[in-house]
Design a protein around this motif. Structure first.
Motif, mmCIF file in Angstrom:
data_model
loop_
_atom_site.group_PDB
_atom_site.id
_atom_site.type_symbol
_atom_site.label_atom_id
_atom_site.label_comp_id
_atom_site.label_asym_id
_atom_site.label_seq_id
_atom_site.Cartn_x
_atom_site.Cartn_y
_atom_site.Cartn_z
ATOM 1 N N LEU A 83 0.847 -1.187 0.000
ATOM 2 C CA LEU A 83 0.000 0.000 0.000
ATOM 3 C C LEU A 83 0.887 1.243 0.000
ATOM 4 O O LEU A 83 1.449 1.608 1.035
ATOM 5 C CB LEU A 83 -0.912 0.021 1.225
ATOM 6 N N PRO A 84 1.031 1.912 -1.138
ATOM 7 C CA PRO A 84 1.750 3.185 -1.138
ATOM 8 C C PRO A 84 0.889 4.284 -0.531
ATOM 9 O O PRO A 84 -0.306 4.388 -0.818
ATOM 10 C CB PRO A 84 2.030 3.440 -2.626
ATOM 11 N N LEU A 85 1.484 5.086 0.314
ATOM 12 C CA LEU A 85 0.805 6.208 0.954
ATOM 13 C C LEU A 85 1.556 7.467 0.559
ATOM 14 O O LEU A 85 2.744 7.594 0.849
ATOM 15 C CB LEU A 85 0.798 6.011 2.469
ATOM 16 N N TYR A 86 0.877 8.385 -0.134
ATOM 17 C CA TYR A 86 1.545 9.579 -0.640
ATOM 18 C C TYR A 86 0.856 10.818 -0.082
ATOM 19 O O TYR A 86 -0.358 10.994 -0.227
ATOM 20 C CB TYR A 86 1.496 9.611 -2.171
ATOM 21 N N ILE A 87 1.659 11.713 0.541
ATOM 22 C CA ILE A 87 1.133 12.959 1.094
ATOM 23 C C ILE A 87 1.801 14.129 0.372
ATOM 24 O O ILE A 87 3.032 14.244 0.374
ATOM 25 C CB ILE A 87 1.389 13.067 2.605
ATOM 26 N N GLY A 88 1.001 14.988 -0.267
ATOM 27 C CA GLY A 88 1.557 16.136 -0.978
ATOM 28 C C GLY A 88 0.508 17.216 -1.147
ATOM 29 O O GLY A 88 -0.698 16.964 -1.020
ATOM 30 N N ASP A 89 0.958 18.431 -1.459
ATOM 31 C CA ASP A 89 0.037 19.572 -1.489
ATOM 32 C C ASP A 89 -0.091 20.234 -2.849
ATOM 33 O O ASP A 89 -0.793 21.234 -2.983
ATOM 34 C CB ASP A 89 0.505 20.634 -0.481
ATOM 35 N N ASP A 90 0.556 19.703 -3.884
ATOM 36 C CA ASP A 90 0.676 20.457 -5.127
ATOM 37 C C ASP A 90 0.176 19.688 -6.332
ATOM 38 O O ASP A 90 -0.021 18.474 -6.282
ATOM 39 C CB ASP A 90 2.149 20.834 -5.327
ATOM 40 N N ARG A 91 0.018 20.412 -7.448
ATOM 41 C CA ARG A 91 -0.430 19.780 -8.684
ATOM 42 C C ARG A 91 0.562 18.725 -9.179
ATOM 43 O O ARG A 91 0.154 17.750 -9.800
ATOM 44 C CB ARG A 91 -0.645 20.836 -9.770
ATOM 45 N N THR A 92 1.843 18.918 -8.938
ATOM 46 C CA THR A 92 2.806 17.893 -9.358
ATOM 47 C C THR A 92 2.592 16.592 -8.588
ATOM 48 O O THR A 92 2.932 15.510 -9.087
ATOM 49 C CB THR A 92 4.253 18.379 -9.139
ATOM 50 N N ASP A 93 2.045 16.671 -7.392
ATOM 51 C CA ASP A 93 1.755 15.470 -6.611
ATOM 52 C C ASP A 93 0.574 14.695 -7.186
ATOM 53 O O ASP A 93 0.411 13.501 -6.896
ATOM 54 C CB ASP A 93 1.486 15.845 -5.153
ATOM 55 N N GLU A 94 -0.248 15.365 -7.995
ATOM 56 C CA GLU A 94 -1.379 14.683 -8.617
ATOM 57 C C GLU A 94 -0.916 13.534 -9.516
ATOM 58 O O GLU A 94 -1.624 12.538 -9.672
ATOM 59 C CB GLU A 94 -2.212 15.674 -9.432
ATOM 60 N N ASP A 95 0.281 13.651 -10.103
ATOM 61 C CA ASP A 95 0.804 12.559 -10.929
ATOM 62 C C ASP A 95 1.018 11.299 -10.097
ATOM 63 O O ASP A 95 0.776 10.180 -10.567
ATOM 64 C CB ASP A 95 2.121 12.982 -11.592
ATOM 65 N N ALA A 96 1.464 11.482 -8.872
ATOM 66 C CA ALA A 96 1.633 10.331 -7.977
ATOM 67 C C ALA A 96 0.278 9.825 -7.497
ATOM 68 O O ALA A 96 0.063 8.609 -7.366
ATOM 69 C CB ALA A 96 2.508 10.724 -6.788
#
Length: 329
Positions: free
Chosen positions: A263-276
């Motif tokens: 289970l990958p868990l990804y925390i980010g705040d930006d549009r570039t994080d949308e790719d992840a």
């Protein structure tokens, strides 16, 4: 005085074309200690939370899905582990945040994926037990203890899919300096595999002039593309590589690319994080978590308001891991 050259700054990028938005500086307010974790009084935030519920309030249900599985943690830096500030060289993470990330990394493979250069984000984080992926994943380095395990796959050392672009990137950087030298407050940032032009301190009446100057330098160069973010323009190599590709690469390096119990868990705040976030959504396994104190378009399934809530989530994650150790393989 005109432009400035910097080797560190906030990287917030989105497609260049289209109207500009999300220009708030993201500065956080308050602390999670001693107060209820509740969203600010922003119009529409409550209804937005229905679609993207708080990861803190949903922690138990999230961890129920994670029981018995291998959790892999991915974290953005600016706006996630640290606040976004006026002076990007002072976007320091707190000692409490550093301790929380260190503790999480003891129990789960943990990666920091940032738009900053890899060396700069490592200077801020100051941890040796995490993966660092700088320049939006175009410069990846495993922690020292993991390098030996990577040798079998031939992935030792830094992975740099845009390495061949370095001479051209340096060339266009020199041209950018000359191109915008007369614009007051413009700031160029060298992130090694991408170049950022920041205009937070540029007078509003000069914003469009700056954008046109940068755009004119890139539009006839097929090897580059231009993206735009929160008061920043970014020149990047025209390769199919983003934070989502970096996430997949690191899962593969860890031997998890085809695993069914990861289970990958990804925390980010930006549009570039949308790719992840897209990569995790396509897997139908994992948890994409957006950090935002205002409603915004995202495909993330859960949300956290600000870095203090990220800190609270990471502390609970480390505590949960200790209590669930018998269930892990």
């Amino acid at each position: 005085m005109g432009f400035q050259i910097s080797h560190s700054n906030k990287q917030k990028v989105k497609p260049f074309f289209g109207r500009e938005n999300d220009d708030s500086d993201g500065t956080i307010n308050g602390s999670v200690k001693g107060r209820e974790l509740s969203p600010p009084d922003v119009a529409g935030y409550d209804s937005w939370l229905v679609k993207h519920p708080s990861a803190l309030n949903s922690f138990d249900s999230i961890m129920k899905e994670a029981k018995g599985k291998k959790v892999v943690v991915f974290l953005d830096y600016d706006g996630t582990l640290s606040p976004i500030v006026e002076d990007p060289d002072k976007a320091f993470m707190s000692a409490e945040m550093r301790a929380a990330v260190r503790e999480v990394a003891k129990h789960f493979p943990t990666s920091i994926i940032s738009g900053r250069s890899r060396d700069k984000v490592k200077q801020f984080v100051q941890l040796n037990n995490v993966y660092y992926a700088g320049s939006h994943g175009m410069d990846i380095m495993a922690p020292p203890r993991a390098v030996k395990s990577c040798d079998k796959k031939g992935n030792e050392g830094a992975f740099q899919p845009a390495k061949l672009f370095l001479p051209a990137i340096q060339e266009i950087s020199v041209e950018l300096v000359d191109k915008i030298k007369d614009i007051q407050g413009a700031r160029i940032e060298d992130n090694r595999f991408c170049i950022s032009v920041h205009y937070r301190q540029v007078p509003p009446e000069d914003h469009e002039i700056l954008k046109e100057k940068v755009k004119s330098l890139v539009e006839n160069r097929a090897e580059f593309r231009l993206t735009q973010g929160k008061m920043v323009l970014e020149v990047r190599p025209s390769i199919e590589w983003n934070k989502g590709d970096a996430l997949n690469y690191m899962l593969d390096t860890l031997g998890f690319s085809n695993a069914k119990d990861v289970l990958p868990l990804y925390i980010g705040d930006d549009r570039t994080d949308e790719d992840a976030f897209k990569v995790i959504a396509a897997r139908r396994e994992g948890f994409p978590i957006i950090v935002s104190s205002t409603p915004k378009d995202t495909i993330a399934w859960y949300s956290l308001r600000d870095p203090p809530e990220v800190l609270a989530f990471l502390l609970r994650l480390a505590k949960w891991r200790k209590s669930e150790m018998p269930f892990f393989k």
